[in-house]
Design a protein around this motif. Structure first.
Motif, PDB file in Angstrom:
ATOM      1  N   LEU A 177       0.603  -1.376   0.112  1.00 13.66           N
ATOM      2  CA  LEU A 177      -0.093   0.140   0.087  1.00 13.66           C
ATOM      3  C   LEU A 177       0.799   1.427  -0.124  1.00 13.66           C
ATOM      4  O   LEU A 177       0.728   2.174  -0.432  1.00 13.66           O
ATOM      5  CB  LEU A 177      -1.225   0.182   0.970  1.00 13.66           C
ATOM      6  CG  LEU A 177      -2.144  -0.777   1.023  1.00 13.66           C
ATOM      7  CD1 LEU A 177      -3.157  -0.850   2.367  1.00 13.66           C
ATOM      8  CD2 LEU A 177      -3.152  -0.662  -0.326  1.00 13.66           C
ATOM      9  N   GLN A 186      -5.635   6.696  -1.475  1.00 12.72           N
ATOM     10  CA  GLN A 186      -6.135   5.122  -1.780  1.00 12.72           C
ATOM     11  C   GLN A 186      -7.232   5.140  -2.392  1.00 12.72           C
ATOM     12  O   GLN A 186      -7.648   4.209  -3.508  1.00 12.72           O
ATOM     13  CB  GLN A 186      -6.023   3.788  -0.782  1.00 12.72           C
ATOM     14  CG  GLN A 186      -4.617   4.021  -0.089  1.00 12.72           C
ATOM     15  CD  GLN A 186      -4.207   3.117   1.264  1.00 12.72           C
ATOM     16  OE1 GLN A 186      -4.966   3.235   1.570  1.00 12.72           O
ATOM     17  NE2 GLN A 186      -3.007   3.802   2.150  1.00 12.72           N
ATOM     18  N   SER A 244      -2.617   0.141   8.439  1.00 11.87           N
ATOM     19  CA  SER A 244      -3.158   0.296   6.883  1.00 11.87           C
ATOM     20  C   SER A 244      -3.893   0.027   6.227  1.00 11.87           C
ATOM     21  O   SER A 244      -5.052   0.612   5.872  1.00 11.87           O
ATOM     22  CB  SER A 244      -1.760   0.549   5.871  1.00 11.87           C
ATOM     23  OG  SER A 244      -1.765  -0.514   6.059  1.00 11.87           O
ATOM     24  N   THR A 245      -3.988  -1.792   6.082  1.00 12.21           N
ATOM     25  CA  THR A 245      -5.014  -2.567   6.268  1.00 12.21           C
ATOM     26  C   THR A 245      -6.445  -2.619   6.942  1.00 12.21           C
ATOM     27  O   THR A 245      -7.256  -2.642   6.316  1.00 12.21           O
ATOM     28  CB  THR A 245      -4.506  -4.197   5.954  1.00 12.21           C
ATOM     29  OG1 THR A 245      -4.155  -4.348   6.927  1.00 12.21           O
ATOM     30  CG2 THR A 245      -3.287  -4.006   4.935  1.00 12.21           C
ATOM     31  N   LEU A 291      -8.278   0.537   5.857  1.00 18.03           N
ATOM     32  CA  LEU A 291      -9.088   1.047   4.550  1.00 18.03           C
ATOM     33  C   LEU A 291     -10.065   0.731   4.710  1.00 18.03           C
ATOM     34  O   LEU A 291     -11.267   0.669   4.016  1.00 18.03           O
ATOM     35  CB  LEU A 291      -7.691   0.402   3.580  1.00 18.03           C
ATOM     36  CG  LEU A 291      -7.613   0.243   2.143  1.00 18.03           C
ATOM     37  CD1 LEU A 291      -8.396   1.738   1.477  1.00 18.03           C
ATOM     38  CD2 LEU A 291      -7.132  -0.505   1.250  1.00 18.03           C
ATOM     39  N   LEU A 294      -5.716  -7.200  -2.615  1.00 18.77           N
ATOM     40  CA  LEU A 294      -5.226  -5.841  -2.948  1.00 18.77           C
ATOM     41  C   LEU A 294      -5.141  -5.139  -4.258  1.00 18.77           C
ATOM     42  O   LEU A 294      -5.590  -3.893  -5.159  1.00 18.77           O
ATOM     43  CB  LEU A 294      -4.213  -5.180  -1.921  1.00 18.77           C
ATOM     44  CG  LEU A 294      -4.580  -4.961  -0.564  1.00 18.77           C
ATOM     45  CD1 LEU A 294      -2.997  -4.677  -0.044  1.00 18.77           C
ATOM     46  CD2 LEU A 294      -5.742  -4.022   0.240  1.00 18.77           C
TER      47      LEU A 294
END
Length: 274
Positions: free
Chosen positions: A8, A164, A197-198, A201, A268
Protein backbone atom coordinates in the motif's frame (compact mmCIF):
# COMPACT_ATOMS: atom_id res chain seq x y z
CA UNK A 1 9.37 -9.77 1.83
CA UNK A 2 6.70 -7.41 0.53
CA UNK A 3 3.94 -7.03 3.10
CA UNK A 4 0.43 -5.72 2.54
CA UNK A 5 1.42 -2.52 4.35
CA UNK A 6 4.51 -1.98 2.19
CA UNK A 7 2.48 -2.73 -0.95
CA UNK A 8 0.00 0.00 0.00
CA UNK A 9 2.90 2.35 0.70
CA UNK A 10 4.28 1.66 -2.78
CA UNK A 11 0.82 2.23 -4.26
CA UNK A 12 0.70 5.66 -2.63
CA UNK A 13 4.17 6.50 -3.90
CA UNK A 14 3.33 5.45 -7.44
CA UNK A 15 0.18 7.55 -7.58
CA UNK A 16 1.67 10.64 -5.94
CA UNK A 17 1.91 13.29 -8.69
CA UNK A 18 5.35 14.55 -9.63
CA UNK A 19 6.28 18.13 -8.84
CA UNK A 20 6.02 19.04 -12.54
CA UNK A 21 2.92 17.06 -13.55
CA UNK A 22 0.58 20.06 -13.36
CA UNK A 23 2.96 22.67 -14.77
CA UNK A 24 1.22 22.66 -18.15
CA UNK A 25 -2.23 23.06 -16.64
CA UNK A 26 -1.04 25.71 -14.19
CA UNK A 27 0.43 27.72 -17.05
CA UNK A 28 -3.12 28.59 -18.17
CA UNK A 29 -4.08 30.20 -14.88
CA UNK A 30 -3.17 33.78 -15.78
CA UNK A 31 -4.98 33.72 -19.12
CA UNK A 32 -8.08 32.15 -17.54
CA UNK A 33 -8.19 34.78 -14.83
CA UNK A 34 -7.58 37.62 -17.30
CA UNK A 35 -10.40 36.50 -19.59
CA UNK A 36 -12.93 36.00 -16.79
CA UNK A 37 -11.97 39.31 -15.22
CA UNK A 38 -12.57 41.07 -18.54
CA UNK A 39 -15.96 39.44 -19.14
CA UNK A 40 -17.37 38.87 -15.65
CA UNK A 41 -15.09 40.50 -13.09
CA UNK A 42 -12.86 38.45 -10.77
CA UNK A 43 -12.47 39.14 -7.07
CA UNK A 44 -9.85 36.44 -6.47
CA UNK A 45 -8.65 33.15 -7.91
CA UNK A 46 -6.83 30.45 -5.99
CA UNK A 47 -5.93 26.78 -6.18
CA UNK A 48 -8.20 24.24 -4.48
CA UNK A 49 -8.88 20.52 -4.59
CA UNK A 50 -6.64 17.48 -4.34
CA UNK A 51 -3.66 19.20 -5.90
CA UNK A 52 -3.75 21.91 -3.26
CA UNK A 53 -4.44 19.41 -0.48
CA UNK A 54 -1.66 17.01 -1.44
CA UNK A 55 -4.04 14.15 -2.22
CA UNK A 56 -3.88 14.23 -6.00
CA UNK A 57 -3.62 11.03 -8.05
CA UNK A 58 -0.97 10.69 -10.75
CA UNK A 59 -2.44 10.70 -14.28
CA UNK A 60 -5.98 11.26 -12.98
CA UNK A 61 -6.27 14.46 -10.93
CA UNK A 62 -6.69 17.87 -12.54
CA UNK A 63 -5.59 21.35 -11.60
CA UNK A 64 -8.54 22.99 -9.79
CA UNK A 65 -9.14 26.68 -9.20
CA UNK A 66 -11.89 28.57 -7.45
CA UNK A 67 -12.72 31.88 -9.14
CA UNK A 68 -14.71 34.30 -7.02
CA UNK A 69 -16.74 36.47 -9.38
CA UNK A 70 -17.84 40.04 -8.78
CA UNK A 71 -21.45 41.19 -8.89
CA UNK A 72 -24.65 39.55 -7.73
CA UNK A 73 -25.17 35.82 -7.55
CA UNK A 74 -27.84 34.74 -10.08
CA UNK A 75 -30.77 32.56 -9.08
CA UNK A 76 -29.53 29.73 -11.27
CA UNK A 77 -26.08 28.23 -10.72
CA UNK A 78 -26.31 26.76 -14.21
CA UNK A 79 -26.60 30.28 -15.62
CA UNK A 80 -23.30 31.14 -13.94
CA UNK A 81 -21.56 28.01 -15.20
CA UNK A 82 -22.73 28.62 -18.75
CA UNK A 83 -21.53 32.23 -18.69
CA UNK A 84 -18.09 31.13 -17.52
CA UNK A 85 -18.00 28.40 -20.17
CA UNK A 86 -18.97 30.91 -22.88
CA UNK A 87 -16.32 33.36 -21.73
CA UNK A 88 -13.53 30.79 -21.70
CA UNK A 89 -14.61 29.22 -24.98
CA UNK A 90 -14.30 32.62 -26.58
CA UNK A 91 -10.69 32.82 -25.42
CA UNK A 92 -9.69 29.18 -25.96
CA UNK A 93 -11.77 28.50 -29.06
CA UNK A 94 -9.87 25.32 -30.09
CA UNK A 95 -10.10 23.77 -26.59
CA UNK A 96 -12.89 21.43 -25.54
CA UNK A 97 -14.69 23.09 -22.64
CA UNK A 98 -17.67 21.67 -20.81
CA UNK A 99 -19.70 21.96 -17.64
CA UNK A 100 -19.40 19.33 -14.92
CA UNK A 101 -20.93 20.69 -11.73
CA UNK A 102 -19.57 22.49 -9.85
CA UNK A 103 -16.85 23.21 -12.42
CA UNK A 104 -16.20 24.36 -15.96
CA UNK A 105 -13.68 21.85 -17.34
CA UNK A 106 -11.04 22.98 -19.84
CA UNK A 107 -9.37 20.12 -21.71
CA UNK A 108 -6.08 21.75 -22.64
CA UNK A 109 -3.57 19.66 -24.60
CA UNK A 110 -1.02 19.97 -21.80
CA UNK A 111 -3.36 19.39 -18.89
CA UNK A 112 -6.93 19.63 -17.65
CA UNK A 113 -8.03 22.66 -15.64
CA UNK A 114 -11.26 22.69 -13.65
CA UNK A 115 -12.54 26.18 -12.94
CA UNK A 116 -15.04 26.39 -10.08
CA UNK A 117 -16.94 29.70 -10.39
CA UNK A 118 -18.11 31.15 -7.10
CA UNK A 119 -19.56 34.16 -5.34
CA UNK A 120 -18.24 35.29 -1.98
CA UNK A 121 -20.70 34.79 0.86
CA UNK A 122 -21.85 37.81 2.86
CA UNK A 123 -20.28 36.06 5.85
CA UNK A 124 -17.41 33.70 5.11
CA UNK A 125 -16.92 31.12 2.41
CA UNK A 126 -18.15 30.92 -1.17
CA UNK A 127 -21.31 29.92 -2.98
CA UNK A 128 -20.65 27.36 -5.72
CA UNK A 129 -22.88 25.19 -7.90
CA UNK A 130 -24.23 22.18 -6.02
CA UNK A 131 -23.68 18.97 -8.05
CA UNK A 132 -27.31 18.05 -7.34
CA UNK A 133 -28.61 21.46 -8.41
CA UNK A 134 -28.87 24.94 -6.91
CA UNK A 135 -26.14 26.42 -4.73
CA UNK A 136 -23.98 25.20 -1.86
CA UNK A 137 -21.78 27.08 0.59
CA UNK A 138 -18.16 25.94 0.79
CA UNK A 139 -15.09 26.96 2.77
CA UNK A 140 -12.14 25.43 0.87
CA UNK A 141 -9.45 27.25 2.85
CA UNK A 142 -10.92 26.09 6.17
CA UNK A 143 -11.38 22.55 4.84
CA UNK A 144 -7.72 22.43 3.82
CA UNK A 145 -6.67 23.60 7.28
CA UNK A 146 -8.84 20.94 8.94
CA UNK A 147 -7.56 18.10 6.74
CA UNK A 148 -3.99 19.21 7.42
CA UNK A 149 -4.59 19.19 11.18
CA UNK A 150 -5.92 15.60 11.08
CA UNK A 151 -3.14 14.55 8.75
CA UNK A 152 -0.45 15.99 10.99
CA UNK A 153 -1.92 14.16 13.98
CA UNK A 154 -1.35 10.85 12.19
CA UNK A 155 1.98 11.59 10.47
CA UNK A 156 0.44 11.87 7.01
CA UNK A 157 -1.92 8.88 7.24
CA UNK A 158 -5.12 10.83 6.53
CA UNK A 159 -3.86 11.93 3.13
CA UNK A 160 -2.42 8.51 2.33
CA UNK A 161 -5.81 6.97 3.06
CA UNK A 162 -7.59 9.64 1.02
CA UNK A 163 -5.32 8.96 -1.96
CA UNK A 164 -6.03 5.23 -1.72
CA UNK A 165 -9.77 5.89 -1.87
CA UNK A 166 -9.26 8.11 -4.90
CA UNK A 167 -7.09 5.50 -6.65
CA UNK A 168 -9.93 3.02 -6.10
CA UNK A 169 -12.41 5.57 -7.48
CA UNK A 170 -10.41 6.22 -10.65
CA UNK A 171 -9.16 2.70 -11.32
CA UNK A 172 -12.60 1.16 -10.77
CA UNK A 173 -14.52 4.05 -12.35
CA UNK A 174 -16.63 4.70 -9.27
CA UNK A 175 -18.98 7.69 -9.75
CA UNK A 176 -18.38 9.33 -6.37
CA UNK A 177 -16.96 12.75 -5.49
CA UNK A 178 -13.21 12.91 -4.81
CA UNK A 179 -13.79 15.69 -2.31
CA UNK A 180 -16.33 13.53 -0.47
CA UNK A 181 -13.85 10.65 -0.28
CA UNK A 182 -11.12 12.92 1.03
CA UNK A 183 -13.30 14.36 3.75
CA UNK A 184 -14.58 10.92 4.75
CA UNK A 185 -11.02 9.61 5.00
CA UNK A 186 -9.98 12.55 7.18
CA UNK A 187 -13.12 12.21 9.30
CA UNK A 188 -12.36 8.54 9.88
CA UNK A 189 -8.76 9.23 10.90
CA UNK A 190 -9.87 12.09 13.15
CA UNK A 191 -11.60 9.52 15.32
CA UNK A 192 -8.69 7.07 15.44
CA UNK A 193 -5.78 6.94 17.89
CA UNK A 194 -3.40 5.25 15.44
CA UNK A 195 -3.13 4.13 11.81
CA UNK A 196 -2.94 0.56 10.54
CA UNK A 197 -3.06 0.54 6.74
CA UNK A 198 -5.12 -2.56 5.92
CA UNK A 199 -7.40 -2.13 8.93
CA UNK A 200 -8.16 1.52 8.24
CA UNK A 201 -8.63 0.96 4.50
CA UNK A 202 -11.31 -1.63 5.25
CA UNK A 203 -12.79 0.47 8.07
CA UNK A 204 -13.31 3.59 5.97
CA UNK A 205 -14.78 1.62 3.05
CA UNK A 206 -17.13 -0.17 5.46
CA UNK A 207 -18.25 3.16 6.92
CA UNK A 208 -19.03 4.41 3.42
CA UNK A 209 -21.10 1.29 2.83
CA UNK A 210 -22.85 1.43 6.19
CA UNK A 211 -24.02 5.00 5.64
CA UNK A 212 -24.92 4.26 1.98
CA UNK A 213 -22.78 7.18 0.79
CA UNK A 214 -25.00 9.61 2.67
CA UNK A 215 -24.21 13.32 2.53
CA UNK A 216 -21.63 14.34 5.12
CA UNK A 217 -21.85 17.30 7.48
CA UNK A 218 -19.08 19.84 7.05
CA UNK A 219 -16.62 18.91 9.84
CA UNK A 220 -15.69 22.57 10.26
CA UNK A 221 -19.36 23.40 10.89
CA UNK A 222 -19.17 26.24 8.38
CA UNK A 223 -20.56 25.14 5.04
CA UNK A 224 -23.07 22.93 3.27
CA UNK A 225 -23.00 19.15 3.47
CA UNK A 226 -20.70 17.17 1.19
CA UNK A 227 -22.57 15.03 -1.31
CA UNK A 228 -21.14 11.82 -2.75
CA UNK A 229 -22.96 11.53 -6.07
CA UNK A 230 -24.96 13.57 -8.55
CA UNK A 231 -27.76 11.16 -9.50
CA UNK A 232 -29.56 8.05 -8.31
CA UNK A 233 -27.99 6.05 -11.12
CA UNK A 234 -24.54 7.08 -9.91
CA UNK A 235 -25.45 6.10 -6.35
CA UNK A 236 -26.58 2.64 -7.42
CA UNK A 237 -23.40 2.06 -9.44
CA UNK A 238 -21.14 3.39 -6.68
CA UNK A 239 -22.77 1.25 -3.97
CA UNK A 240 -22.42 -1.88 -6.08
CA UNK A 241 -18.70 -1.25 -6.59
CA UNK A 242 -18.33 -0.29 -2.94
CA UNK A 243 -19.77 -3.65 -1.86
CA UNK A 244 -17.09 -5.44 -3.89
CA UNK A 245 -14.39 -3.17 -2.48
CA UNK A 246 -15.44 -3.80 1.12
CA UNK A 247 -15.32 -7.55 0.55
CA UNK A 248 -11.83 -7.41 -0.95
CA UNK A 249 -10.52 -5.02 1.71
CA UNK A 250 -11.90 -7.30 4.44
CA UNK A 251 -10.10 -10.30 2.97
CA UNK A 252 -6.87 -8.31 2.59
CA UNK A 253 -7.04 -7.22 6.23
CA UNK A 254 -7.68 -10.75 7.48
CA UNK A 255 -4.94 -12.30 5.35
CA UNK A 256 -2.46 -9.63 6.46
CA UNK A 257 -3.38 -10.16 10.11
CA UNK A 258 -2.68 -13.88 9.69
CA UNK A 259 0.70 -13.14 8.11
CA UNK A 260 -0.41 -14.34 4.66
CA UNK A 261 0.78 -11.28 2.77
CA UNK A 262 0.78 -12.93 -0.64
CA UNK A 263 -2.99 -13.45 -0.52
CA UNK A 264 -3.51 -10.06 1.14
CA UNK A 265 -1.69 -8.36 -1.72
CA UNK A 266 -3.67 -10.41 -4.25
CA UNK A 267 -6.88 -8.97 -2.77
CA UNK A 268 -5.44 -5.44 -2.79
CA UNK A 269 -4.52 -5.83 -6.44
CA UNK A 270 -8.12 -6.78 -7.20
CA UNK A 271 -9.38 -3.86 -5.12
CA UNK A 272 -7.25 -1.29 -6.94
CA UNK A 273 -7.26 -3.00 -10.36
CA UNK A 274 -3.47 -3.31 -10.35
Amino acid sequence: MTTAASWLSELNSYYTPTSTQFDGARAHRASIESRLDRDLGVGEMFEIGSLRHGTGVYNYSDADYLVSLKGFRPDSSLTMLNKVKESLQGRFFSTTIGVRRPAVVCQFADGVVEVVPAYASSGTGYWIADPTGGWMLTHPKDHNTWVNSVNNKHDGAAKRLARQLKVWKYRRNVPVSSCYLEMRAAKHMDGESSYHSTWDLHAVLKKLQDNSLAAMNDPTGLGSRFTAYSSEASRTDALSKLSTAVNRASKARDYASAGDHANAIAQLKLLFDR
